[in-house]
Design an enzyme around this catalytic site. Structure first.
Site: not given
Length: 272
Positions: A236-237
């Site tokens: 995701c990040h």
């Protein structure tokens, strides 16, 4: 209401006429029978009769009831109603059938103690039952208690692999590490870590690593056996965790959480 009022007026008029006739006849009898023969017969003045009629029609006063009783006819009003309408401070109670004890009589003390003690025992039992009901309602149910702990069989996990189990609605990563993994985890410089922790603090058995599979950045689920450090990678990040679950790269501020667990047997793990 009109019928009741009419009946009362009719009864009062009958009483007044009978009382008047009785008084007149009594006066005539007294004048004829006793006393001097030369005395003239007495008569009731009209003014007195009219005032007496008004007193009878006026209502159930104490004087009216007294005059009526003296005249000789009984009242149709019940005794309780008459007592309410004509209150009297001189009340006499009939106590010949009642046994009265003075206050603090020793013969009644045991019964009073029994009644008071029994009532207090009942009140205490009710309060205890209410408290128990409240405590039971606030405690966790059986299904919640069943999810509070999880038993895992470790015999089927191969070295170098990671197994994901569900505990309290969250994924838990169980990794069986090899000798190379253990050496790699212990060779890391603690000072270079964002959240400094030694590998021996995060594991109870160096062969087994147990961490909660939730990224400490925004709660994503990292991918096992991925990333630049061979541990976990959050797509995701872009957070990278090493083989000990420590953050090494990316926006995550902390290491992966280590849950409460214990080894029941050699191949049995209890989480929670």
């Amino acid at each position: 209401m009109l019928r009741v009022a009419g009946r009362r007026l009719f009864s009062v008029s009958q009483r007044s006429s009978s009382a008047t006739s009785f008084v007149v006849s009594r006066d005539h009898s007294l004048s004829d029978g006793g006393g001097d023969s030369s005395s003239a017969p007495r008569s009731v003045p009209a003014a007195d009769l009219s005032s007496y009629h008004r007193s009878l029609i006026r209502g159930f006063a104490s004087q009216v009831l007294t005059q009526g009783n003296e005249i000789g006819f009984a009242s149709e009003v019940p005794a309780t109603v008459e007592a309410v309408k004509t209150p009297n401070s001189k009340i006499v109670y009939d106590n010949h059938n009642h046994e009265r004890y003075p206050p603090g009589d020793p013969s009644k003390r045991a019964f009073a103690y029994f009644v008071l003690s029994g009532g207090r025992f009942v009140y205490a039992s009710v309060i205890r039952l209410l408290v128990l009901k409240l405590v039971v309602s606030m405690s966790a149910s059986k299904d919640v208690l069943a999810l509070a702990s999880l038993e895992v069989d470790l015999g089927s996990i191969e070295p170098g692999t990671t197994v994901t189990v569900k505990w309290r609605g969250k994924p838990v990563f169980i990794r069986r590490r090899t000798e190379d993994d253990i050496k790699l985890a212990n060779s890391v410089d603690i000072g270079s870590l964002r959240d400094p922790q030694e590998d021996s603090v995060r594991v109870k058995n160096p062969e087994w690593l147990v961490v909660v599979g939730v990224c400490t950045h925004l709660g994503c689920i990292p991918l096992p056996n991925a990333g630049d450090y061979g541990g976990w990678f959050c797509p995701c990040h872009g957070s990278h965790y090493d083989i000990s679950g420590r953050i090494r790269k990316g926006p995550a501020p902390y290491n992966l959480e280590v849950p409460t667990y214990s080894f029941l047997e050699e191949n049995k793990l209890l989480i929670g």
